[in-house]
Design a protein around this motif. Structure first.
Motif, short mmCIF file in Angstrom:
data_model
loop_
_atom_site.label_atom_id
_atom_site.label_comp_id
_atom_site.label_asym_id
_atom_site.label_seq_id
_atom_site.Cartn_x
_atom_site.Cartn_y
_atom_site.Cartn_z
N LEU A 30 -8.80 -2.05 9.95
CA LEU A 30 -9.17 -3.24 10.71
C LEU A 30 -8.17 -3.53 11.82
O LEU A 30 -8.24 -4.55 12.48
CB LEU A 30 -9.25 -4.46 9.78
CG LEU A 30 -10.37 -4.38 8.75
CD1 LEU A 30 -10.22 -5.49 7.73
CD2 LEU A 30 -11.72 -4.52 9.45
N PHE A 48 0.82 -1.21 0.00
CA PHE A 48 0.00 0.00 0.00
C PHE A 48 0.86 1.26 0.00
O PHE A 48 0.48 2.28 -0.57
CB PHE A 48 -1.00 0.00 1.15
CG PHE A 48 -0.38 -0.35 2.48
CD1 PHE A 48 -0.21 -1.66 2.86
CD2 PHE A 48 0.01 0.66 3.35
CE1 PHE A 48 0.35 -1.98 4.08
CE2 PHE A 48 0.56 0.34 4.57
CZ PHE A 48 0.74 -0.97 4.94
N ALA A 80 0.47 -3.51 9.64
CA ALA A 80 0.35 -2.25 8.91
C ALA A 80 -0.78 -2.34 7.89
O ALA A 80 -1.58 -1.42 7.74
CB ALA A 80 1.68 -1.92 8.22
N GLY A 81 -0.84 -3.46 7.21
CA GLY A 81 -1.90 -3.65 6.22
C GLY A 81 -3.28 -3.60 6.84
O GLY A 81 -4.19 -2.95 6.34
N LEU A 136 -0.41 5.90 7.40
CA LEU A 136 -0.42 5.91 5.95
C LEU A 136 -1.83 6.11 5.43
O LEU A 136 -2.04 6.80 4.44
CB LEU A 136 0.15 4.60 5.42
CG LEU A 136 1.64 4.68 5.15
CD1 LEU A 136 2.26 3.32 5.11
CD2 LEU A 136 1.85 5.40 3.84
N TRP A 179 -13.78 -6.08 1.95
CA TRP A 179 -13.42 -5.15 3.00
C TRP A 179 -14.64 -4.43 3.57
O TRP A 179 -14.86 -4.40 4.79
CB TRP A 179 -12.42 -4.17 2.42
CG TRP A 179 -12.02 -3.07 3.33
CD1 TRP A 179 -11.77 -3.13 4.66
CD2 TRP A 179 -11.82 -1.73 2.95
NE1 TRP A 179 -11.41 -1.92 5.14
CE2 TRP A 179 -11.44 -1.04 4.12
CE3 TRP A 179 -11.92 -1.04 1.74
CZ2 TRP A 179 -11.15 0.31 4.10
CZ3 TRP A 179 -11.63 0.31 1.74
CH2 TRP A 179 -11.25 0.98 2.91
N ILE A 238 0.64 4.24 -2.76
CA ILE A 238 0.45 5.66 -2.45
C ILE A 238 1.56 6.49 -3.08
O ILE A 238 1.33 7.56 -3.62
CB ILE A 238 0.41 5.88 -0.93
CG1 ILE A 238 -0.86 5.26 -0.38
CG2 ILE A 238 0.48 7.35 -0.60
CD1 ILE A 238 -1.02 5.45 1.10
N PHE A 293 -4.08 -0.14 7.88
CA PHE A 293 -4.36 0.67 6.71
C PHE A 293 -5.81 0.51 6.29
O PHE A 293 -6.46 1.46 5.87
CB PHE A 293 -3.42 0.27 5.58
CG PHE A 293 -3.63 1.05 4.33
CD1 PHE A 293 -4.34 0.51 3.27
CD2 PHE A 293 -3.13 2.33 4.21
CE1 PHE A 293 -4.54 1.22 2.10
CE2 PHE A 293 -3.32 3.05 3.03
CZ PHE A 293 -4.02 2.50 1.99
N LEU A 294 -6.32 -0.69 6.42
CA LEU A 294 -7.69 -0.95 6.02
C LEU A 294 -8.68 -0.60 7.11
O LEU A 294 -9.89 -0.78 6.96
CB LEU A 294 -7.86 -2.43 5.65
CG LEU A 294 -7.14 -2.89 4.40
CD1 LEU A 294 -7.23 -4.40 4.26
CD2 LEU A 294 -7.72 -2.21 3.18
N LEU A 328 -16.71 -6.80 5.59
CA LEU A 328 -16.20 -7.08 6.92
C LEU A 328 -16.54 -5.95 7.89
O LEU A 328 -16.97 -6.18 9.01
CB LEU A 328 -14.68 -7.28 6.88
CG LEU A 328 -14.22 -8.67 6.46
CD1 LEU A 328 -12.73 -8.68 6.25
CD2 LEU A 328 -14.62 -9.70 7.49
N ALA A 347 -2.99 9.15 3.13
CA ALA A 347 -3.55 8.96 1.80
C ALA A 347 -4.65 9.96 1.52
O ALA A 347 -4.83 10.43 0.40
CB ALA A 347 -4.07 7.54 1.66
N GLY A 400 0.60 1.78 9.83
CA GLY A 400 -0.35 1.59 8.75
C GLY A 400 -1.44 2.63 8.78
O GLY A 400 -1.88 3.15 7.75
N ILE A 410 -3.49 -12.36 4.61
CA ILE A 410 -4.27 -11.16 4.95
C ILE A 410 -5.74 -11.51 5.14
O ILE A 410 -6.38 -11.01 6.07
CB ILE A 410 -4.15 -10.08 3.86
CG1 ILE A 410 -2.73 -9.60 3.72
CG2 ILE A 410 -5.08 -8.94 4.20
CD1 ILE A 410 -2.61 -8.14 3.39
N LEU A 417 -5.40 -4.66 -0.72
CA LEU A 417 -4.81 -3.38 -0.39
C LEU A 417 -4.73 -2.46 -1.60
O LEU A 417 -5.01 -1.26 -1.51
CB LEU A 417 -3.41 -3.60 0.20
CG LEU A 417 -3.40 -4.30 1.55
CD1 LEU A 417 -2.04 -4.86 1.86
CD2 LEU A 417 -3.85 -3.36 2.64
N MET A 467 -7.72 -10.73 8.42
CA MET A 467 -8.90 -9.86 8.36
C MET A 467 -10.10 -10.53 9.03
O MET A 467 -10.83 -9.92 9.80
CB MET A 467 -9.25 -9.54 6.90
CG MET A 467 -8.37 -8.47 6.28
SD MET A 467 -8.52 -8.40 4.48
CE MET A 467 -10.08 -7.59 4.27
N GLY A 500 -3.71 -11.15 -1.10
CA GLY A 500 -3.78 -10.17 -0.04
C GLY A 500 -3.48 -8.78 -0.56
O GLY A 500 -4.15 -7.80 -0.22
#
Lengths: 341, 315, 294
Positions: free
Chosen positions: C234, B145, C227-228, C247, B271, B149, C231-232, B274, C251, C244, C139, B256, C143, B252
């Motif tokens: 979660l 990610f 971090a992932g 970031l 996403w 960016i 970022f989401l 969830l 963004a 994360g 992931i 992202l 998640m 995965g």
């Protein structure tokens, strides 16, 4: 069969001033082979004997210019094969020598044959790399070769993968690959070390037969005196990167002139020995090639060493058909008999 | 050969079943009541209970599992709680996007990774070879990610060469579609390239220093043949392994990447689901992803067997 | 993961010759990443203790400012000091990284060693379960687990641990299978050692090297995973900073301020690079101990 002096016609391989050195992480160069000379006549078998680390494998590889960095062949080295100096050939010319003029087999057949391709494929590819023949013809020739090296049922075995064969069979395949283009010289680097004793005997017999059938010369590298005793016409003994003795096999084995050779022979167990007797061994260890002692390399371990041995390193001293790098050969000095080679 | 394929297929089935069990278990313990979510805050307890009965949520867990499995296998994925669309429709819409992203990234990764890996394997001590080593290590460590960016920032926003996000379907405007996918492909593909290059490099190095290559040289084969035939066939083996490892990362990473570039794919679907506890969407998409992953791994295993005869026999 | 990949990793692990001599460790190669990480850990642990409020204090008038003497790295969109947020975020990354790996190592390690040692049907079940868990892309699994638990620090640690446990189970089982045939294990058994004795006192010390290497990789993996997830959205929740999360916030403000996003990413890369280098060096060390025999 043997002539007193090397006849240019019958001489197939002549190695002169061969030096191979390796760059070490410390910066100093390690000289693995120091200025050695070897000759091999057409159709004869020469055994190169020495213990691990003496440089015999490096010698074998340097003939066909297969030494890779950090190893380097010395500038003064000359390798004459069938009248041509291999050290002066271009890569392309070298490629044409490897296979048709000289072939090589290695110690470990399971790692020296590509596991991904069938054995037949690898024999055929060797033929086709040097001759313009069709796949069909190459296959036929490959099958003939497989019969020549006594592989049973070649037709079926052609499509086998190396891992589907026994060690002895793989070694035969390696021989077949090496002689595929009918070379004049076969270099065998410890060909039987990785095999069972019974298979060893078979392979050695095969090699000897091939020599008779094809008139091919063989340079066999080994640490086993028994092997050279059984098949080699001439033998050269290596120690710490130098040739210390050479000559006709029977002569060297029956009457060794160099203390190292003598020590090697004494340490071979003999049938009928006294059971409780200790097996004699040569005291000391092989010298570190980076830190060599002055004078003769074997002197520290030699029972007969004297003054001169520790000061000056002996060159191969020729006595008729033989040579030994030992100052003892000069004693007692009688003018005209010893010729420094 | 086919026996090998059959054995592999057979081995994959229990894994798939097991994964479905784990998935079901996870969903089962998911906090929150799907029925309550579906009906909203103002629903009466009676209505919720009735809906639960309708969804079969009051049945014992093992019955629910087989029920659920049956529905999954026959494609009855239910409806999303939040927009009433059938899950199948939602997935249908978004699958092409994710496919385009992952496959494109794979292609980019291979196109970059293979030559780089082979080159650095054959020439390890050159400046370029060493530089490649370093770059590989870096790109393996780079979070997907962040790279996304960065690319967005630099290429799209600062330089304005490519769009910073959004998706244009292929059918509408091919050129715009490609332009919108370049940055996502690069983002995902670079990591793949680095992993592939690394493993290929190791494989090539191993092969180049092997005895069979020395033996090949000793019998006068040309350099091209040695590298092209003997080295590559052996070097490909660890590369296939790398590929298998990489696929998980790709899936995965797709989630992202889709998030960064706002691509309407399965990743963003999952996403949002969830976060919103959109039960039916979660289970359908996850099961699909897991099944796809298992399938790809199966294919890699088979590829392994195609290349290396020893594997065909051994297993 | 494909069976073949797993088999290859198993084989690489079992090629370990056990302990290597320390001279072969290349001090310079280990020192740089090791010192860097140690320093980072130190800073990230001490700073929040000394300045606990800095990451959370909002100075709205100074929002999105560039570097200054008061805020060496500038401020974020709520005027919070970036440097202190970065440091706290690093600590969170380490907490997840070390925490989840410790859990995965302990649970996965013991399960794997045990299943490799005793010919128990339970061991086979454990292996199947590991295989199944490995069938999930990391992931995705993380998640899911995080959603099932709660999206905060303990939840993330559990989720990431769960992703790494099967890897350790497989590794330890492979290691145990290769060590089991060696004589010292026979000796330990002959001395009347119980199962736990053989596993913990005899075998474990000999497989520490490959375990250490895998742990370094697992920590790197965990840091990236955390971090992932953050970022989401979660992972850890605001206002707690995570690399994360930083970031993600960055963004949203890309067009106005580029500074913002670079640092968390750079830090992540450096941490992962350092860990990977340590793992590389460790693998080179124990994998080559047979070179001593010349």
């Amino acid at each position: 069969m043997m002539s007193q002096r090397s006849d240019f016609d019958s001489e197939l391989l002549r190695i002169e001033h061969l030096t191979v050195s390796f760059a070490t992480s410390g910066g100093r160069r390690l000289v693995a082979i120091d200025d050695i000379e070897l000759t091999l006549s057409r159709g004869s078998i020469l055994g190169l004997v020495g213990e691990s680390g003496c440089g015999k494998s490096v010698t074998a590889r340097s003939i066909l210019q297969l030494v890779k960095p950090p190893g380097r062949i010395g500038a003064a080295s000359r390798i004459w094969l069938d009248g041509r100096d291999l050290t002066r050939l271009s890569p392309d010319e070298l490629r044409r020598v490897r296979g048709p003029i000289a072939g090589m087999i290695f110690q470990e057949p399971s790692t020296a044959i590509n596991p991904m391709y069938t054995v037949g494929n690898q024999i055929s590819e060797t033929i086709r790399a040097h001759e313009r023949v069709s796949g069909r013809v190459a296959r036929t020739r490959a099958l003939e070769l497989m019969s020549l090296v006594r592989i049973p049922a070649p037709n079926r075995r052609y499509d086998d993968f190396p891992h589907q064969m026994s060690g002895g069979m793989r070694q035969r395949v390696m021989i077949a690959i090496a002689i595929a283009c009918h070379p004049k010289l076969l270099i065998a680097d410890e060909p039987t070390t990785a095999l069972d004793v019974t298979i060893q005997a078979q392979i050695l017999e095969l090699l000897t037969n091939l020599r008779s059938q094809l008139g091919m010369a063989i340079l066999i590298i080994t640490h086993d005196l028994g092997i050279v005793a059984g098949m080699a016409d001439r033998v050269a003994i290596m120690y710490a990167g130098r040739i210390v003795e050479q000559g006709r096999t029977e002569e060297v084995l029956q009457d060794p002139k160099h203390p190292y050779t003598q020590g090697l022979l004494k340490s071979v167990p003999v049938l009928g020995m006294d059971r409780g007797a200790r097996l004699p061994s040569i005291p000391g260890t092989v010298p570190n090639l980076i830190d060599l002692p002055p004078g003769c390399r074997f002197a520290p371990r030699c029972a007969s060493a004297f003054e001169k041995c520790r000061i000056e390193e002996p060159r191969l001293i020729q006595l008729s058909d033989r040579g030994a790098a030992c100052w003892l050969c000069e004693l007692p000095t009688r003018p005209g008999t010893a010729v420094l080679g | 050969m086919w026996e090998f394929v059959g054995r592999r297929l057979l081995a994959a089935v229990p894994v798939l079943v097991g994964a479905s069990v784990v998935l079901f278990a996870l969903l089962y313990v998911l906090p929150g009541d799907p029925a309550a979510f579906a009906l909203g805050d103002n629903a009466s307890p009676a209505a919720i209970a009735a809906f639960r009965h309708q969804l079969g949520l009051d049945l014992p867990w093992y019955v629910q599992y087989f029920d659920w499995l049956g529905r999954m296998v026959t494609g009855q994925f239910g409806k999303s709680f939040f927009n009433e669309f059938p899950v199948v429709t939602l997935m249908d819409e978004r699958l092409p996007v994710t496919l385009e992203l992952t496959l494109g990234a794979l292609v980019v990764g291979t196109l970059i990774g293979v030559p780089v890996g082979v080159y650095s394997g054959l020439n390890p001590s050159t400046m370029l070879g060493r530089a490649i080593d370093l770059l590989n290590a870096v790109f393996i460590a780079v979070p997907v990610f962040w790279l996304g960016i960065l690319l967005q920032l630099g290429v799209a926003l600062r330089l304005g060469w490519l769009p910073p996000g959004g998706y244009v379907p292929v059918g509408i405007d091919f050129g715009a579609n490609i332009r919108s996918m370049v940055l996502p492909w690069l983002t995902l593909g670079v990591g793949t390239a680095a992993v592939l290059a690394r493993f290929l490099q190791a494989g090539v190095r191993d092969a180049v220093t092997s005895e069979y290559v020395l033996a090949a040289e000793a019998r006068g084969l040309t350099r091209i043949r040695i590298v092209g035939k003997h080295v590559m066939r052996n070097a490909v083996v660890p590369a296939i392994t790398a590929f298998g490892i990489q696929v998980g990362r790709l899936i995965g990473g797709a989630v992202l990447t889709e998030s960064v570039f706002t691509l309407p794919g399965l990743g963003t679907l999952l996403w949002t689901a969830l976060v919103q506890r959109d039960y039916f969407v979660i289970q359908a998409v996850t099961l699909f992803a897991v099944a796809a992953f298992i399938l790809v791994n199966l294919l890699t295993d088979i590829a392994y067997g195609v290349v290396d005869a020893r594997i065909r026999e051994g297993y | 993961m494909s069976k073949a990949a797993l088999a290859m990793l198993d084989a690489a692990a079992t090629n370990a010759k056990g302990r290597g001599s320390f001279e072969r460790l290349r001090a310079p190669a280990l020192a740089l990443p090791g010192l860097f990480l140690a320093l980072l850990v130190l800073i990230s642990v001490i700073t929040p203790l000394v300045l606990p409020d800095a990451p959370f204090q909002q100075h709205l008038s100074e929002a999105l400012a560039g570097p200054s003497s008061a805020h060496p790295l500038g401020t974020d969109e709520l005027g919070r000091d970036l440097l202190s947020r970065l440091i706290l975020g690093t600590r969170i990354s380490f907490e997840v990284g070390f925490g989840s790996t410790a859990v995965a190592l302990a649970i996965g390690g013991l399960l794997g060693l045990w299943s490799g040692y005793s010919e128990n049907p339970v061991g086979a079940v454990i292996m199947r379960l590991s295989d199944v868990l490995l069938a999930f892309p990391s992931i995705l699994l993380a998640m899911l687990v995080v959603t099932v638990m709660r999206t905060d620090l303990p939840g993330v640690i559990v989720a990431v641990a769960l992703v790494n446990i099967p890897v350790f189970v497989r590794l330890n089982r492979a290691l145990m299978l290769s060590q089991r045939r060696l004589e010292y294990v026979e000796a330990a058994k002959a001395l009347g050692g119980s199962t736990s004795y053989v596993i913990l006192r005899a075998v474990l010390p000999n497989v520490l090297a490959p375990l250490a290497v895998q742990s370094a990789l697992a920590i790197a993996n965990a840091v990236l995973l955390e971090a992932g997830l953050s970022f989401l959205g979660l992972g850890v929740q605001p206002p707690t900073p995570s690399l994360g999360l930083e970031l993600q916030e960055a963004a949203a403000y890309l067009r106005q301020d580029a500074w913002f996003g670079i640092f968390p990413g750079l830090l992540l890369i450096l941490i992962v690079l350092a860990l990977n280098k340590l793992a590389d060096e460790g693998a080179r060390w124990y994998g080559r101990t047979d070179l001593k025999v010349e």
